[in-house]
Design an enzyme around this catalytic site. Sequence first.
Site: not given
Length: 264
Positions: A146, A159
Amino acid sequence: MTDAVPPWNVVAITGASSGLGRALALACARPGATLHLAARNPGRLGESAAACRARGAVVREVVLDVRDGAACANWIGGMERLDLLVANAGISGGTGGMSEPAAQVRAIFDTNVSGVLNTALPALDRMAAQPAGPDGVRGRMAVIASVAAFVAAPGAAAYCASKSAVQRWAEATDATERARGLRIHAVCPGYVRTPMTAVNGFPMPFMLEPEDAARRTLAGLRAGRTRIAYPWPTYAMARIAGMVPLGLRAAVAARLPAKPITAP
């Protein structure tokens, strides 16, 4: 899709029941292709498999939790050949101004880091033992990271850290595994319209549809790019945010309204 047909005949995808995983499966589905699709939700996985079969692909789906290392190794070991593995399965705990619960931190790392390695490591050995394809590559791997890998965002520490870990691992491993005829690509999307981003209560600029993200991912794989980051404005913003002094970042975070975060 208007792009060239994906050249990989045998593709395995985790997290294939929705979002980017489902879009990639559909993009790779064609006559002559064999798709190994894995996910935890049997109903949604069956829908993805049926849609891919309708496009002419041979589909072998399996309900799989990537946190189960033995099950992942058995899944990879049962494939006669593997041209492309997409390690896509991942979770998020949302964002907020409070500390993350310990259970949430562990769950995110177990899925986003250990879950990636549980499929990636057996796949590397599997691919290294097979003949090279027409492009001279024995096998490829797309690790879905990401743009969050490039910024330590308050409220999403686990995350961001988990995505940074797999992004760095993929890029560093690609440099050494080329000697064995293998390629590893770190895919770093921005915001993609998926069930995971649907719960976010903040602006998500330059949001992509899953089909567009799949097209960009496959184009980057065909081009041989080790890092496939898109769209460029979101990637640029993440890199700039990552350069903000840590003290200033903490001061800004302290002013954000506190919002409880629950474990996934």
